[in-house]
Design a protein around this motif. Structure first.
Motif, PDB file in Angstrom:
ATOM      1  N   LEU A  61       0.813  -1.215   0.000  1.00 53.97           N
ATOM      2  CA  LEU A  61       0.000   0.000   0.000  1.00 53.97           C
ATOM      3  C   LEU A  61       0.846   1.264   0.000  1.00 53.97           C
ATOM      4  N   GLU A  62       2.163   1.126   0.166  1.00 53.75           N
ATOM      5  CA  GLU A  62       3.044   2.281   0.167  1.00 53.75           C
ATOM      6  C   GLU A  62       4.024   2.173  -0.990  1.00 53.75           C
ATOM      7  N   ARG A  63       4.438   3.314  -1.499  1.00 57.12           N
ATOM      8  CA  ARG A  63       5.298   3.321  -2.683  1.00 57.12           C
ATOM      9  C   ARG A  63       6.668   2.730  -2.408  1.00 57.12           C
ATOM     10  N   ASP A  64       7.169   2.896  -1.180  1.00 59.54           N
ATOM     11  CA  ASP A  64       8.494   2.367  -0.892  1.00 59.54           C
ATOM     12  C   ASP A  64       8.487   0.855  -0.694  1.00 59.54           C
ATOM     13  N   GLY A  65       7.285   0.256  -0.631  1.00 55.24           N
ATOM     14  CA  GLY A  65       7.200  -1.192  -0.522  1.00 55.24           C
ATOM     15  C   GLY A  65       7.654  -1.751   0.802  1.00 55.24           C
ATOM     16  N   ARG A  66       7.720  -0.928   1.839  1.00 56.85           N
ATOM     17  CA  ARG A  66       8.206  -1.420   3.129  1.00 56.85           C
ATOM     18  C   ARG A  66       7.136  -2.212   3.881  1.00 56.85           C
ATOM     19  N   ARG A  67       5.871  -1.959   3.603  1.00 56.05           N
ATOM     20  CA  ARG A  67       4.802  -2.660   4.308  1.00 56.05           C
ATOM     21  C   ARG A  67       4.076  -3.566   3.328  1.00 56.05           C
ATOM     22  N   ILE A  68       3.910  -4.811   3.746  1.00 59.83           N
ATOM     23  CA  ILE A  68       3.296  -5.829   2.899  1.00 59.83           C
ATOM     24  C   ILE A  68       2.037  -6.328   3.603  1.00 59.83           C
ATOM     25  N   PHE A  69       0.952  -6.462   2.841  1.00 63.39           N
ATOM     26  CA  PHE A  69      -0.327  -6.912   3.387  1.00 63.39           C
ATOM     27  C   PHE A  69      -0.849  -8.079   2.558  1.00 63.39           C
ATOM     28  N   VAL A  70      -1.647  -8.909   3.227  1.00 65.20           N
ATOM     29  CA  VAL A  70      -2.417  -9.944   2.535  1.00 65.20           C
ATOM     30  C   VAL A  70      -3.859  -9.470   2.502  1.00 65.20           C
ATOM     31  N   ALA A  71      -4.412  -9.312   1.306  1.00 65.99           N
ATOM     32  CA  ALA A  71      -5.787  -8.852   1.134  1.00 65.99           C
ATOM     33  C   ALA A  71      -6.668 -10.022   0.737  1.00 65.99           C
ATOM     34  N   HIS A  72      -7.794 -10.165   1.436  1.00 64.48           N
ATOM     35  CA  HIS A  72      -8.723 -11.253   1.160  1.00 64.48           C
ATOM     36  C   HIS A  72     -10.142 -10.700   1.210  1.00 64.48           C
ATOM     37  N   ALA A  73     -10.859 -10.783   0.114  1.00 68.66           N
ATOM     38  CA  ALA A  73     -12.234 -10.284   0.027  1.00 68.66           C
ATOM     39  C   ALA A  73     -13.189 -11.455  -0.157  1.00 68.66           C
ATOM     40  N   VAL A  74     -14.300 -11.416   0.544  1.00 66.80           N
ATOM     41  CA  VAL A  74     -15.337 -12.458   0.439  1.00 66.80           C
ATOM     42  C   VAL A  74     -16.678 -11.772   0.248  1.00 66.80           C
ATOM     43  N   PRO A  75     -17.590 -12.395  -0.504  1.00 66.96           N
ATOM     44  CA  PRO A  75     -18.916 -11.785  -0.707  1.00 66.96           C
ATOM     45  C   PRO A  75     -19.825 -12.003   0.494  1.00 66.96           C
ATOM     46  N   VAL A  76     -20.814 -11.121   0.637  1.00 74.32           N
ATOM     47  CA  VAL A  76     -21.866 -11.259   1.638  1.00 74.32           C
ATOM     48  C   VAL A  76     -23.100 -11.815   0.942  1.00 74.32           C
ATOM     49  N   ALA A  77     -23.744 -12.773   1.569  1.00 74.09           N
ATOM     50  CA  ALA A  77     -24.901 -13.418   0.958  1.00 74.09           C
ATOM     51  C   ALA A  77     -25.980 -12.392   0.614  1.00 74.09           C
ATOM     52  N   ARG A  78     -26.653 -12.605  -0.523  1.00 75.34           N
ATOM     53  CA  ARG A  78     -27.675 -11.656  -0.962  1.00 75.34           C
ATOM     54  C   ARG A  78     -28.840 -11.580   0.011  1.00 75.34           C
ATOM     55  N   GLU A  79     -29.181 -12.711   0.632  1.00 77.63           N
ATOM     56  CA  GLU A  79     -30.290 -12.669   1.578  1.00 77.63           C
ATOM     57  C   GLU A  79     -29.953 -11.858   2.827  1.00 77.63           C
ATOM     58  N   ARG A  80     -28.676 -11.563   3.030  1.00 79.92           N
ATOM     59  CA  ARG A  80     -28.256 -10.708   4.144  1.00 79.92           C
ATOM     60  C   ARG A  80     -27.951  -9.283   3.703  1.00 79.92           C
ATOM     61  N   GLY A  81     -28.367  -8.939   2.512  1.00 77.54           N
ATOM     62  CA  GLY A  81     -28.187  -7.575   2.034  1.00 77.54           C
ATOM     63  C   GLY A  81     -27.156  -7.426   0.939  1.00 77.54           C
ATOM     64  N   GLY A  82     -26.322  -8.467   0.715  1.00 78.44           N
ATOM     65  CA  GLY A  82     -25.290  -8.363  -0.301  1.00 78.44           C
ATOM     66  C   GLY A  82     -24.134  -7.483   0.132  1.00 78.44           C
ATOM     67  N   GLY A  83     -23.149  -7.372  -0.728  1.00 81.42           N
ATOM     68  CA  GLY A  83     -21.957  -6.593  -0.418  1.00 81.42           C
ATOM     69  C   GLY A  83     -20.726  -7.463  -0.361  1.00 81.42           C
ATOM     70  N   ALA A  84     -19.682  -6.979   0.306  1.00 79.54           N
ATOM     71  CA  ALA A  84     -18.421  -7.711   0.395  1.00 79.54           C
ATOM     72  C   ALA A  84     -17.669  -7.262   1.640  1.00 79.54           C
ATOM     73  N   VAL A  85     -16.819  -8.168   2.132  1.00 80.71           N
ATOM     74  CA  VAL A  85     -15.969  -7.893   3.294  1.00 80.71           C
ATOM     75  C   VAL A  85     -14.516  -8.041   2.855  1.00 80.71           C
ATOM     76  N   LEU A  86     -13.699  -7.018   3.163  1.00 77.04           N
ATOM     77  CA  LEU A  86     -12.272  -7.047   2.856  1.00 77.04           C
ATOM     78  C   LEU A  86     -11.494  -7.111   4.163  1.00 77.04           C
ATOM     79  N   VAL A  87     -10.556  -8.051   4.234  1.00 77.80           N
ATOM     80  CA  VAL A  87      -9.699  -8.195   5.402  1.00 77.80           C
ATOM     81  C   VAL A  87      -8.253  -7.968   4.962  1.00 77.80           C
TER      82      VAL A  87
END
Length: 584
Positions: A318-344
């Motif tokens: 997320l930074e230009r110098d590349g010093r910080r590294i993250f693992v991004a994981h997105a999952v969908p939210v069920a439509r019967e619960r309103g839909g959308g997505a969760v990002l961790v």
């Protein structure tokens, strides 16, 4: 204001408004009717005057004639010439006639000039009273217009009488309305008060008292339905508040960043960790995720998750110098619960750094130990083969040198272990920087002379002494000077200087070597880390000197940093706090 009072005041106001409006319309109708009667009467009298004046061949004094006519009909009579000059007026003395304004511009006179007769109502310039005027054109003679005027005070008096009767009726109606509205408001207020008390208890979160009988009419039915709905909603709100508190506590305590977006991709929820990672403002709720996250891999993950897919986790920077590294994981939210997505987002920077340090440590230790062991084993085997006497001494010297190198490596590793464990106590004293620098130059005299290098020491007067452990500060300067010597060119000069700055003593060790690449500066103080990655070069050290320097300086409560000099070379800067005398 209570409901009962509002009901009572409302009924009173409605009754008063109805009677008041009726009275006003009645008053206006009576006034208009009376004014019309006065106007018609004045027109008739003006016509008679005009006819009388036209039939008389000779007229004496116009003012005397106006006075006589006015006394006969009981009204003000004004005789006006063709030029608008007042010739006679029953309400004005003869001597004051020249001071009167020209009446050619009077509304009733203008109308009479056009159609033969005219009327107007206005405040008299002469008497100051609202007056009705009627003017009629005289066909012949010196008098052009005969005007008759009558004050409207009589008509207004009749209107006032009608108003009195209307107000009396208003008072009587209001008295009756007061009693009826009061009784109605009291009965209605009792019912509403019961409902309001229950609503107040529900608002305060008290759902323990059972519902009472509110009656069987429309108000009772509505109150019973609202009571049941409120109690049910209260139970659900309690459960939701408890669950939300648990969720907020979990999200706040998580080191992972969490973002929830709705089906439109707009932010619904975020925890403090993700706001720090993505640098989101506190008012980011409601914004689209593409406005918040500029990282293409995360945007792609969110897009797939909003489409109902389950994308695989990805590593992002997320930074230009590349010093910080993250693992991004997105999952969908069920439509019967309103839909959308969760990002961790999980920060794995320290894990990756630890892995890199571990790999470098293993590789460097293996190299540092393998090199002298290989040399020792080779020359021991050569001695075992009974080499010539002239080579035996040289082999023994090589074996001794590599054994000494292994000893230094083990000694530095043990010292780092003691520093990590906090087992290196400080023996504080006021240390002379000139003496420490001179001792370091003396210790390194042989290798410095071999490279034809010199040490230039410049100690400021206000930075000649520093509180600290002299032995450990000697080790710090020795390691820095030795490092500078290893990377300085033949015949170069190593500069040691000190100065007082911002309440601390700054000590610098500088050289004119090749400098340090910018990519290596953040890792220069790691164990076994060397700018020169070549395994074939042997600068003579263990690769642990700068790491020991950092630990020793931090043990004194100071800091150490490295940078490149203008014109080439590296400079290491120590900042040591100036402790009070009683702390030594």
């Amino acid at each position: 204001m209570t409901f009962r009072t509002r009901t009572f005041v409302g009924a009173m106001f409605a009754a008063a408004l109805a009677v008041g409006v009726g009275t006003w319309f009645t008053e206006q109708a009576v006034r208009a009717s009376l004014h019309e009667d006065v106007r018609q009467g004045l027109i008739t009298e003006a016509r008679l005057l005009a006819s009388l004046l036209a039939q008389r061949p000779e007229i004496g004094d116009p003012d005397d004639e106006a006075d006589a006519l006015g006394s006969r009909i009981g009204a003000r009579v004004t005789l006006i010439g063709a030029d608008g000059r007042v010739l006679g007026d029953s309400a004005v003395a003869k001597a004051d006639l020249p001071s009167l304004e020209n009446h050619a511009t009077r509304e009733e006179v203008i109308q009479a000039g056009r159609s033969g007769e005219g009327t107007a109502a206005r405040q008299s310039h002469t008497t100051g009273v609202w007056t009705m005027y009627a003017a009629v054109r005289v066909p012949e003679g010196p008098i052009a217009y005969a005007r008759v005027a009558l004050p409207l005070t009589t008509a207004d008096g009749r209107v006032a009488a009608v108003r009195k009767f209307a107000l009396a009726g208003l008072a009587a109606g209001l008295l009756a309305a007061v009693g009826l509205a009061w009784v109605t408001s009291v009965l209605l207020n009792r019912r509403i008060r019961i409902v309001a008390d229950a609503a107040q208890r529900y608002r305060e979160g008290d759902f323990t008292e059972p519902a009472r009988d509110y009656g069987r009419d429309e108000i009772g039915t509505v109150a019973s339905v609202l009571d049941e709905s409120a109690r049910e909603l209260g139970a659900r709100l309690s459960d939701m508040a408890r669950e939300r508190a648990h969720m907020e506590a979990i999200l706040t305590g998580m080191v992972e960043g969490v973002v929830l977006v709705n089906r439109a991709g707009r932010l619904v929820l975020s925890n403090p960790a993700v706001r720090s990672m993505l640098r989101l403002p506190a008012t980011a709720e409601g914004q689209h995720f593409l406005e918040m996250v500029r990282q293409p891999d995360i945007a792609t993950q969110m897009t797939h998750a909003l489409a109902g897919e389950h994308p695989s986790p990805v590593e992002v920077q997320l930074e230009r110098d590349g010093r910080r590294i993250f693992v991004a994981h997105a999952v969908p939210v069920a439509r019967e619960r309103g839909g959308g997505a969760v990002l961790v987002l999980h920060d794995i920077t320290e894990r990756r750094r630890a892995d890199q340090v571990r790999r470098d440590f293993v590789a460097n230790v293996s190299h540092e130990l393998r090199t002298p062991l290989t040399a020792i084993r080779g020359y021991v085997e050569a001695l075992a083969d009974q080499p010539p006497p002239q080579d035996a001494q040289r082999f023994i010297e090589i074996i001794s040198r590599h054994a000494l190198r292994m000893e230094r490596l083990v000694r530095d590793l043990l010292r780092l272990a003691r520093l990590d464990a906090g087992q290196e106590p400080l023996q504080r004293a006021n240390c002379s920087l000139a003496a420490i620098a001179g001792g370091v130059a003396h210790d390194l005299e042989t290798p410095l002379e071999a490279r034809q290098q010199s040490v230039d020491v410049r100690i400021a007067g206000d930075a000649a002494t520093v509180p600290g452990d002299p032995a450990k500060l000697h080790d710090v300067l020795r390691n820095l000077v030795e490092n500078a010597s290893n990377y300085s060119p033949q015949g170069g000069t190593i500069e040691i200087a000190s100065r007082r700055r911002d309440g601390a003593i700054e000590i610098t060790v500088a050289d004119r070597g090749p400098g340090i690449p910018d990519a290596d500066l953040p890792r220069i103080f790691e164990r076994f880390y060397r700018v020169d990655r070549s395994r074939t070069r042997d600068p003579g050290g263990t690769g642990l000197g700068l790491s020991i320097v950092r630990h020793l300086v931090e043990l004194h409560g100071g800091t150490v940093s490295a940078a490149n000099r203008e014109g080439g070379g590296a400079i290491f800067t120590l900042r040591l706090p100036v402790a009070p005398a009683d702390a030594i």
